[in-house]
Enzyme design. Sequence first.
Site, PDB file in Angstrom:
ATOM      1  N   GLU A  42      43.358   2.629  19.720  1.00 49.30           N
ATOM      2  CA  GLU A  42      44.019   3.793  19.217  1.00 49.30           C
ATOM      3  C   GLU A  42      42.908   5.070  19.546  1.00 49.30           C
ATOM      4  O   GLU A  42      41.723   5.130  19.334  1.00 49.30           O
ATOM      5  CB  GLU A  42      44.299   3.540  17.643  1.00 49.30           C
ATOM      6  CG  GLU A  42      45.438   4.388  17.064  1.00 49.30           C
ATOM      7  CD  GLU A  42      46.774   3.529  17.704  1.00 49.30           C
ATOM      8  OE1 GLU A  42      47.326   4.343  18.516  1.00 49.30           O
ATOM      9  OE2 GLU A  42      46.921   2.292  17.423  1.00 49.30           O
ATOM     10  N   THR A  44      42.235   6.342  22.091  1.00 49.52           N
ATOM     11  CA  THR A  44      41.630   6.204  23.261  1.00 49.52           C
ATOM     12  C   THR A  44      42.407   6.799  24.603  1.00 49.52           C
ATOM     13  O   THR A  44      41.610   6.835  25.440  1.00 49.52           O
ATOM     14  CB  THR A  44      41.365   4.751  23.557  1.00 49.52           C
ATOM     15  OG1 THR A  44      42.805   3.907  23.272  1.00 49.52           O
ATOM     16  CG2 THR A  44      40.368   3.875  22.821  1.00 49.52           C
ATOM     17  N   GLY A 130      61.210   9.344  14.619  1.00 53.30           N
ATOM     18  CA  GLY A 130      60.045   9.899  13.754  1.00 53.30           C
ATOM     19  C   GLY A 130      59.068   8.956  13.010  1.00 53.30           C
ATOM     20  O   GLY A 130      58.223   9.416  12.157  1.00 53.30           O
ATOM     21  N   SER A 134      58.257   5.602  19.061  1.00 50.75           N
ATOM     22  CA  SER A 134      58.419   6.389  20.041  1.00 50.75           C
ATOM     23  C   SER A 134      59.989   6.255  20.569  1.00 50.75           C
ATOM     24  O   SER A 134      60.322   5.894  21.631  1.00 50.75           O
ATOM     25  CB  SER A 134      57.767   5.836  21.349  1.00 50.75           C
ATOM     26  OG  SER A 134      57.655   6.759  22.400  1.00 50.75           O
ATOM     27  N   SER A 136      61.134   8.910  20.960  1.00 48.78           N
ATOM     28  CA  SER A 136      61.200  10.220  22.129  1.00 48.78           C
ATOM     29  C   SER A 136      61.091   9.609  23.426  1.00 48.78           C
ATOM     30  O   SER A 136      61.970   9.856  24.294  1.00 48.78           O
ATOM     31  CB  SER A 136      60.262  11.138  21.907  1.00 48.78           C
ATOM     32  OG  SER A 136      58.979  10.490  21.667  1.00 48.78           O
ATOM     33  N   ASP A 180      53.452   5.780  25.920  1.00 48.90           N
ATOM     34  CA  ASP A 180      54.914   5.408  25.518  1.00 48.90           C
ATOM     35  C   ASP A 180      55.726   5.562  26.867  1.00 48.90           C
ATOM     36  O   ASP A 180      56.704   4.522  26.829  1.00 48.90           O
ATOM     37  CB  ASP A 180      55.446   6.668  24.710  1.00 48.90           C
ATOM     38  CG  ASP A 180      54.422   6.851  23.366  1.00 48.90           C
ATOM     39  OD1 ASP A 180      53.273   5.924  23.232  1.00 48.90           O
ATOM     40  OD2 ASP A 180      54.636   7.861  22.460  1.00 48.90           O
TER      41      ASP A 180
HETATM   42  P1  ADP Z   1      59.117   9.167  17.564  1.00 43.98           P
HETATM   43  O1  ADP Z   1      58.884   9.195  18.958  1.00 43.98           O
HETATM   44  O2  ADP Z   1      57.771   8.771  16.641  1.00 43.98           O
HETATM   45  O3  ADP Z   1      59.923   8.698  17.197  1.00 43.98           O
HETATM   46  P2  ADP Z   1      59.231  12.063  17.758  1.00 43.98           P
HETATM   47  O4  ADP Z   1      59.058  13.310  17.038  1.00 43.98           O
HETATM   48  O5  ADP Z   1      58.258  12.180  19.173  1.00 43.98           O
HETATM   49  O6  ADP Z   1      59.116  10.803  17.006  1.00 43.98           O
HETATM   50  O7  ADP Z   1      60.668  11.976  18.465  1.00 43.98           O
HETATM   51  C1  ADP Z   1      61.785  11.991  17.602  1.00 43.98           C
HETATM   52  C2  ADP Z   1      62.608  13.215  18.450  1.00 43.98           C
HETATM   53  O8  ADP Z   1      63.293  12.559  19.673  1.00 43.98           O
HETATM   54  C3  ADP Z   1      63.770  13.254  17.438  1.00 43.98           C
HETATM   55  O9  ADP Z   1      63.690  14.252  16.288  1.00 43.98           O
HETATM   56  C4  ADP Z   1      65.031  13.719  18.476  1.00 43.98           C
HETATM   57  O10 ADP Z   1      64.728  15.115  18.740  1.00 43.98           O
HETATM   58  C5  ADP Z   1      64.695  12.945  19.491  1.00 43.98           C
HETATM   59  N1  ADP Z   1      65.480  11.665  19.651  1.00 43.98           N
HETATM   60  C6  ADP Z   1      65.136  10.450  19.592  1.00 43.98           C
HETATM   61  N2  ADP Z   1      65.980   9.497  19.464  1.00 43.98           N
HETATM   62  C7  ADP Z   1      67.191  10.446  19.642  1.00 43.98           C
HETATM   63  C8  ADP Z   1      68.624   9.958  19.502  1.00 43.98           C
HETATM   64  N3  ADP Z   1      68.971   8.771  19.494  1.00 43.98           N
HETATM   65  N4  ADP Z   1      69.387  11.146  19.717  1.00 43.98           N
HETATM   66  C9  ADP Z   1      69.093  12.492  19.915  1.00 43.98           C
HETATM   67  N5  ADP Z   1      67.751  12.753  19.747  1.00 43.98           N
HETATM   68  C10 ADP Z   1      66.880  11.695  19.690  1.00 43.98           C
HETATM   69 MG    MG Z   2      57.379  10.488  20.263  1.00 41.87          MG
END
Ligand code: ADP
Ligand code: MG
Length: 394
Positions: A42, A44, A130, A134, A136, A180
């Site tokens: 972590e 790193t 969120g 991941s 995202s 990720d």
């Molecule tokens: P994490 O990657 O930890 O879940 P992030 O803030 O990096 O959190 O990413 C979350 C963002 O990715 C969401 O707020 C949205 O904008 C986008 N996202 C993730 N999954 C979806 C989805 N299924 N539909 C639309 N947007 C998504």
């Molecule tokens: Mg993310």
Amino acid sequence: MSTYSLDQRTAHWTELKLQFNSIFEAAPTLYRAPGRVNLIGEHTDYNDGFVMPAAIDLSCCVAIAPRKDRQLVVHSVNFNETIEFSLNDGKMETTDHWSDYIRGVAWALEHAGHKLRGAEIAILSNIPIGAGLSSSAGIEVATAYALLEISGLQVERTELAKLCQKAENDYVGARCGIMDQFIACHAQAGHAIMLDCRSLNYRTLPLKSDVCLLISNTMVDHHLAGGEYNVRRAECEEGVRRLASVLPGIESLRDVSMAELDRHRDRLTDVLYRRCRHVVTENLRVTEATAALQRDDLNCFGHLMADSHRSLRDDYEVSCFELDVMVEIAVKQEGVYGSRMTGGGFGGCTISLVKEESIAHLQHAIAEAYEEKTGRRPEIYVCSAAEGVGIAKC
Ligand code: ADP
Ligand code: MG
């Protein structure tokens, strides 16, 4: 407490097909990309060091059908919203909206010379959004892969990971490393990956089949910690700058040994020394953890997880009360090899390596004790190590 059962995980693809068919007319193909959890290593990644993520069997699924023109029409089932734009626009228009991830991926692919077809897309993810697992990278990698497939294009998986990272860094504006997207592209079922963030060389490591990845969400929003993250990065850079005056040629903390750090401790403040010590020892722990997995020694792996958590809590100071409580509860339970905070810290999730046979009692015991001590109701996800992006088998 909420958990995802395997049945719900497959039902998720059926639901996506239904949703696609209610909006679009064509028959879709389904692709999926996994979320991930970092087992050890972590803070790193931005120090050119080692990380050890595994993909999890929670994923972002994309249903897609090509169009004759260059329009992308994209519906997110999670957000119940549809957006549309033309691939011919070519411009960068960050909107602070989920669609930035789609626009960013299309932009990065097209800029790298991959000419895409237009498409109708529906997206449904069961990666908690969120939570630090991941979602995202899941949406980026699944969408990028799907767009390339329907365009008849092939991109090598490390290149795909880099393009998705570029989308998140340059278009969305989030300063993430490569981990990720890399694991979402390269993961193999039943395995973790030890990734060298400098060379991007990696090793695939087997996880025993009766081991589960138990992820406990503290329900503390880790996004508030963005400022602290930047402070830690700056502290590492400052540590390197000061050490480089006596250790010429070092480029990052990856290049510093514990003996060198101790020899030149007087160059650093106490805080800087402890930040550096976390990174140097964490890299060593990932190396030891790699050897432990190679010889199937999960008890040793568990001890390394405990050391990692302590180092993050005391030296790097990125834990919080709730993460510490969650870990303390987990390690006391029967069937737990080890537990630690995972992700950037200040909230988010813990990861515990757990014997499959203990899962049922563990989920309840952890959730109950955590709620009693913190007043927060955790979410617990029981996962196994899944494979990387590909066509969805449903
Ligand atoms: P994490 O990657 O930890 O879940 P992030 O803030 O990096 O959190 O990413 C979350 C963002 O990715 C969401 O707020 C949205 O904008 C986008 N996202 C993730 N999954 C979806 C989805 N299924 N539909 C639309 N947007 C998504
Ligand atoms: Mg993310």
